[in-house]
Write a protein that holds these residues in place. Structure first.
Motif, short mmCIF file in Angstrom:
data_model
loop_
_atom_site.label_atom_id
_atom_site.label_comp_id
_atom_site.label_asym_id
_atom_site.label_seq_id
_atom_site.Cartn_x
_atom_site.Cartn_y
_atom_site.Cartn_z
N ALA A 103 1.36 4.02 10.71
CA ALA A 103 0.57 3.46 9.79
C ALA A 103 0.81 2.03 9.46
CB ALA A 103 0.58 4.17 8.57
N GLU A 154 -1.09 13.53 3.36
CA GLU A 154 -2.39 14.44 3.58
C GLU A 154 -1.68 15.86 4.01
OE1 GLU A 154 -5.15 12.54 5.91
OE2 GLU A 154 -5.52 10.94 4.74
N LYS A 168 -3.47 8.73 -3.12
CA LYS A 168 -3.98 9.37 -2.03
C LYS A 168 -3.25 8.85 -0.96
CE LYS A 168 -7.81 11.30 -4.07
NZ LYS A 168 -7.37 11.73 -5.37
N PRO A 169 -2.01 8.72 -0.64
CA PRO A 169 -1.41 8.26 0.56
C PRO A 169 -1.55 8.92 1.72
CG PRO A 169 0.15 9.01 -1.21
CD PRO A 169 -1.34 9.23 -1.66
N SER A 170 -1.80 7.98 2.82
CA SER A 170 -2.35 8.77 3.95
C SER A 170 -1.29 9.68 4.60
CB SER A 170 -2.50 7.70 5.22
OG SER A 170 -1.59 6.73 5.23
N CYS A 171 0.20 9.47 4.39
CA CYS A 171 1.12 10.31 4.83
C CYS A 171 1.26 11.46 4.25
CB CYS A 171 2.19 9.28 5.54
SG CYS A 171 2.14 8.21 6.82
N LYS A 195 8.39 12.67 8.06
CA LYS A 195 7.07 11.87 8.05
C LYS A 195 7.19 10.54 8.81
CE LYS A 195 4.12 14.64 6.26
NZ LYS A 195 2.63 14.70 6.56
N CYS A 243 4.60 8.90 11.12
CA CYS A 243 3.50 8.45 10.32
C CYS A 243 3.39 7.22 9.66
CB CYS A 243 3.05 9.62 9.22
SG CYS A 243 1.53 9.39 8.36
N TRP A 244 4.95 6.76 8.90
CA TRP A 244 4.92 5.91 8.49
C TRP A 244 4.89 4.64 9.31
CZ3 TRP A 244 10.17 7.70 6.20
CH2 TRP A 244 10.08 8.80 5.53
N GLN A 277 1.08 -1.08 -0.04
CA GLN A 277 -0.08 -0.05 -0.10
C GLN A 277 0.98 1.44 0.16
OE1 GLN A 277 -2.93 0.13 3.45
NE2 GLN A 277 -2.99 2.39 2.83
N MET A 310 2.14 4.52 0.94
CA MET A 310 1.75 5.55 2.25
C MET A 310 2.42 6.95 2.02
SD MET A 310 2.64 2.71 5.03
CE MET A 310 3.55 3.73 6.21
N TYR A 311 3.40 7.10 1.33
CA TYR A 311 3.92 8.27 1.10
C TYR A 311 4.85 8.56 -0.21
CZ TYR A 311 6.74 12.49 2.25
OH TYR A 311 7.40 13.69 2.45
#
Length: 109
Positions: free
Chosen positions: A67, A106, A101-104, A60, A63-64, A39, A41-42
């Protein structure tokens, strides 16, 4: 091994813990592995890094890890773009961010 992202062949993925410098003029993707899937993530770009702890010191990194649940689940893929400008690399990174649209990422687009 390569990873197809959009129409680009990224090198890897490799475990983030196995990465070592240098890294020069690339778009890079941090991935989380769950079972046999990855997936995004960044996503970002890098002009040049010789720092062994580039990813550990990254703003970040928390965050990684949060997640993924562990550093052991983090993987890295890179797309070399030799002789590219920061604008060209940013443009590719933004295309990937807009698609996955990687969560980290945003709030970074």
């Amino acid at each position: 091994m390569t990873l197809q992202i959009l129409d680009y062949e990224f090198l890897g993925p490799i475990k983030l813990s196995e990465w070592g410098p240098p890294m020069e003029q690339v778009v890079y993707i941090l991935l989380m592995r769950t079972n046999d899937t990855f997936q995004v993530m960044y996503v970002n770009e890098c002009e040049k890094s010789q720092d062994v702890d580039f990813f550990q010191k990254h703003e970040k990194s928390k965050c990684w890890i949060d997640a993924a649940g562990s550093k052991e689940h983090l993987y890295l893929s890179v797309y070399p773009m030799w002789n590219s400008t920061p604008y060209e690399r940013k443009r590719l990174a933004n295309k990937i961010i807009n698609k996955y649209k990687p969560s980290c990422n945003e709030g970074n687009v």
